[in-house]
Design an enzyme around this catalytic site. Structure first.
Site, short mmCIF file in Angstrom:
data_model
loop_
_atom_site.label_atom_id
_atom_site.label_comp_id
_atom_site.label_asym_id
_atom_site.label_seq_id
_atom_site.Cartn_x
_atom_site.Cartn_y
_atom_site.Cartn_z
N GLU A 47 -5.24 89.77 13.99
CA GLU A 47 -4.13 89.55 14.92
C GLU A 47 -4.50 90.10 16.30
OE1 GLU A 47 -0.60 92.07 14.52
OE2 GLU A 47 -1.40 92.76 12.60
N CYS A 94 -0.52 91.62 9.71
CA CYS A 94 -1.46 92.34 8.84
C CYS A 94 -1.73 91.63 7.52
CB CYS A 94 -0.93 93.74 8.52
SG CYS A 94 -0.65 94.72 9.98
N SER A 125 11.16 97.85 11.02
CA SER A 125 9.95 97.33 10.38
C SER A 125 9.71 97.98 9.03
CB SER A 125 8.72 97.49 11.29
OG SER A 125 8.29 98.84 11.36
N HIS A 160 -0.38 97.89 1.80
CA HIS A 160 -0.70 97.83 3.23
C HIS A 160 -0.31 99.18 3.82
CE1 HIS A 160 -0.86 97.04 7.40
NE2 HIS A 160 0.46 97.05 7.55
N ASN A 189 -4.02 102.68 11.57
CA ASN A 189 -3.71 101.31 11.17
C ASN A 189 -4.84 100.38 11.62
OD1 ASN A 189 -2.46 99.03 10.22
ND2 ASN A 189 -0.56 99.27 11.39
P1 HMG Z 1 9.24 108.10 14.93
O1 HMG Z 1 10.59 107.53 15.11
O2 HMG Z 1 8.63 108.76 16.10
O3 HMG Z 1 9.17 109.14 13.76
O4 HMG Z 1 8.27 106.92 14.46
P2 HMG Z 1 10.33 109.81 12.91
O5 HMG Z 1 11.18 110.65 13.77
O6 HMG Z 1 11.01 108.77 12.04
O7 HMG Z 1 9.44 110.74 11.97
C1 HMG Z 1 8.55 110.17 11.07
C2 HMG Z 1 8.63 110.98 9.79
O8 HMG Z 1 8.12 112.28 10.07
C3 HMG Z 1 10.06 111.18 9.27
O9 HMG Z 1 9.99 111.15 7.86
C4 HMG Z 1 10.39 112.59 9.71
O10 HMG Z 1 11.35 113.24 8.90
C5 HMG Z 1 9.04 113.27 9.60
P3 HMG Z 1 10.85 110.06 7.02
O11 HMG Z 1 12.25 110.28 7.37
O12 HMG Z 1 10.37 108.70 7.52
O13 HMG Z 1 10.47 110.32 5.62
N1 HMG Z 1 8.87 114.46 10.41
C6 HMG Z 1 8.25 115.57 10.00
N2 HMG Z 1 7.68 115.89 8.82
C7 HMG Z 1 7.10 117.12 8.70
N3 HMG Z 1 7.11 118.05 9.70
C8 HMG Z 1 7.68 117.76 10.89
C9 HMG Z 1 8.28 116.48 11.07
N4 HMG Z 1 8.90 115.87 12.11
C10 HMG Z 1 9.27 114.65 11.69
N5 HMG Z 1 7.67 118.68 11.86
C11 HMG Z 1 7.59 105.04 13.16
C12 HMG Z 1 7.92 106.54 13.15
C13 HMG Z 1 6.88 104.67 11.87
C14 HMG Z 1 8.88 104.23 13.27
C15 HMG Z 1 6.66 104.75 14.37
O14 HMG Z 1 5.46 105.43 14.25
C16 HMG Z 1 6.40 103.28 14.59
O15 HMG Z 1 7.18 102.55 15.19
N6 HMG Z 1 5.20 102.77 14.13
C17 HMG Z 1 4.81 101.38 14.26
C18 HMG Z 1 5.52 100.46 13.29
C19 HMG Z 1 5.06 100.65 11.87
O16 HMG Z 1 4.00 101.19 11.59
N7 HMG Z 1 5.85 100.11 10.91
C20 HMG Z 1 5.51 100.18 9.50
C21 HMG Z 1 6.11 99.03 8.69
S1 HMG Z 1 5.74 97.45 9.42
C22 HMG Z 1 4.05 97.18 9.01
O17 HMG Z 1 3.51 97.87 8.20
C23 HMG Z 1 3.34 96.09 9.74
C24 HMG Z 1 2.39 96.56 10.82
O18 HMG Z 1 1.20 97.06 10.25
C25 HMG Z 1 2.08 95.42 11.79
C26 HMG Z 1 1.57 94.09 11.23
O19 HMG Z 1 1.97 93.60 10.19
O20 HMG Z 1 0.79 93.48 11.97
C27 HMG Z 1 3.00 97.66 11.66
#
Ligand code: HMG
Length: 390
Positions: free
Chosen positions: A79, A111, A201, A233, A276
């Site tokens: 992609e 992906c 997502s 994935h 990733n």
């Molecule tokens: P965010 O909003 O900055 O993070 O982004 P958060 O506040 O949700 O924290 C993440 C986790 O860390 C949470 O755990 C927190 O509690 C924890 P959860 O509630 O999820 O279990 N946390 C801590 N843990 C330990 N000690 C601490 C601490 N602080 C917080 N001190 C997000 C997270 C994944 C949304 C962001 O990184 C993002 O937007 N990433 C890109 C999108 C993505 O990867 N999506 C995944 C599913 S879609 C997919 O897989 C397809 C893809 O590969 C693309 C394709 O297909 O081409 C993305």
């Protein structure tokens, strides 16, 4: 006749950023990245690397005089395409010296597309068992500075050969798919970084998993209990853990830490170091499982879930072949990951702000790539790929 993966290899850039460095710069607790999303490092491409050089470096160890002419199809999943017309696999075909009686195409669906490539390859081999198919999946994940996705960037490529009577993995005919038109993650042609609704997502990912699993069950797939290991994935490794817990609950099973570690733990090692790699991610996880699981997995069934935003999901299964460990490339993979150069924040920021030039001008890049192939420059709108040191 069994059809599946006969050999597999992956490659990531020779440079990485520790996520602790990113956390310090962004004023975040490092545990948010290390524990919260389950990532330690992310691969950062050099200026003279792109999806073609990553892919050719991943595939190079698989090609020899015995299979060079037997590979009749090259499927390139990505992609992060570099051209609207020409398939990136055509460069790879030349760089690896593959025969010219070969069809080469590029596939796209976020992906997911390497899994479409795998299923197509199985079909081609089932129809004509003498042929071999080379699949390469290669991507550079970019979300941009100071975005929530920044810590989930990375880069990498995986290459594998699909053939009859494979030495590593026999892929089962049963599978389950789920597609839905959703805007969880996308990248319009005019952008270098992805647009993403991060939380949404992750919800859609889990929905696609449930629906694909249901469809896999309807197709006569194995039960949860019949599958010994699972690969997901991995946009970040915590997503794989969440997915596996969800699948267990869906099947009325409990999942404590020890069982989680046994069923998916070995598959997470490499992705935790690379980040990733989009289309390559599931299959780098598969390599990680085969190379790092302490148990002999011969004869065991594994479940695989492929997800591409937008979205398409597919659950399928495979059986690990007896003797698979003999063909492991573990030492080379570990060496590649351990000899990477660590970047500081400024080094990462400077490299990640470099995107492929769009001005149509002449560009020549300093030699930074650590692999065998590099992008030397762009001349007259044409990309010039060379071997390092050439
Ligand atoms: P965010 O909003 O900055 O993070 O982004 P958060 O506040 O949700 O924290 C993440 C986790 O860390 C949470 O755990 C927190 O509690 C924890 P959860 O509630 O999820 O279990 N946390 C801590 N843990 C330990 N000690 C601490 C601490 N602080 C917080 N001190 C997000 C997270 C994944 C949304 C962001 O990184 C993002 O937007 N990433 C890109 C999108 C993505 O990867 N999506 C995944 C599913 S879609 C997919 O897989 C397809 C893809 O590969 C693309 C394709 O297909 O081409 C993305």
């Amino acid at each position: 006749m069994s059809v599946g993966i006969d050999d597999i290899s992956f490659y990531s850039s020779g440079m990485f950023l520790p996520l602790a460095t990113l956390a310090e710069h962004n004023g975040e607790d490092p545990d948010k990245y290390r524990i919260g999303i389950g990532q330690n490092r992310m691969g950062v491409p050099a200026q003279d690397e792109d999806i073609v050089t990553l892919a050719a470096n991943a595939a190079r160890p698989l090609i020899n005089d015995e299979n060079r002419e037997k590979i009749t199809t090259v499927l390139f999943a990505t992609e992060s395409s570099i051209d609207q017309s020409k398939a990136a696999g055509v460069y790879v075909q030349r760089l690896l010296g593959l025969g010219s009686n070969c069809r080469v195409v590029e596939l796209k669906q976020a992906c997911y597309s390497a899994t479409a490539a795998l299923q197509m390859a199985c079909g081609l081999v089932a129809r004509k068992p003498s042929v071999q198919v080379l699949i390469v999946a290669s991507d550079i994940a970019r979300y941009g500075f100071d975005t929530p996705g920044e810590a989930t960037q990375g880069c990498g490529a995986v290459a594998f050969i699909v053939k009859a009577e494979p030495r590593l993995l026999s892929v089962h005919a049963e599978n389950g798919c789920y597609s839905e038109d959703v805007m969880d993650f996308w990248r319009p042609n005019y952008m270098d970084t992805a647009l993403v609704d991060g939380k949404y997502s992750t919800i859609i990912y889990l929905k696609a998993l449930r629906q694909s699993w249901k469809n896999y069950q309807e197709a006569g797939g194995l039960s949860f209990g019949e599958l010994s290991r699972f690969c997901y994935h991995l946009p970040f490794t915590k997503m794989g853990e969440k997915a596996h817990r969800k699948l267990a609950v869906t099947n009325g099973e409990t999942m404590d830490e020890a069982r989680l570690e046994q069923q998916i733990g070995a598959g997470l090692h490499y992705n935790r170091q690379i980040g990733n790699s989009y289309s390559a991610s599931l299959y780098i996880g598969l390599v990680s499982l085969l190379e790092n699981d302490a148990e002999d997995l011969s004869g065991k069934h594994i479940g695989l879930f492929s997800y591409g935003s937008g979205c398409v999901g597919e659950f399928f299964s495979a059986t690990v072949q007896p003797g698979y460990k003999t063909f492991s490339r573990r030492a080379a993979h570990i060496d590649m990951l351990e000899t990477r150069q660590e970047l500081d924040y400024e080094g990462y920021a400077s490299l990640f702000s470099h995107t492929s030039p769009k001005d149509g001008g002449e560009h020549y890049f300093a030699e930074e790539a650590a692999g065998h192939f590099r992008l030397a420059g762009i001349h007259d709108h044409k990309r010039i790929y060379t071997e390092v040191g050439e």
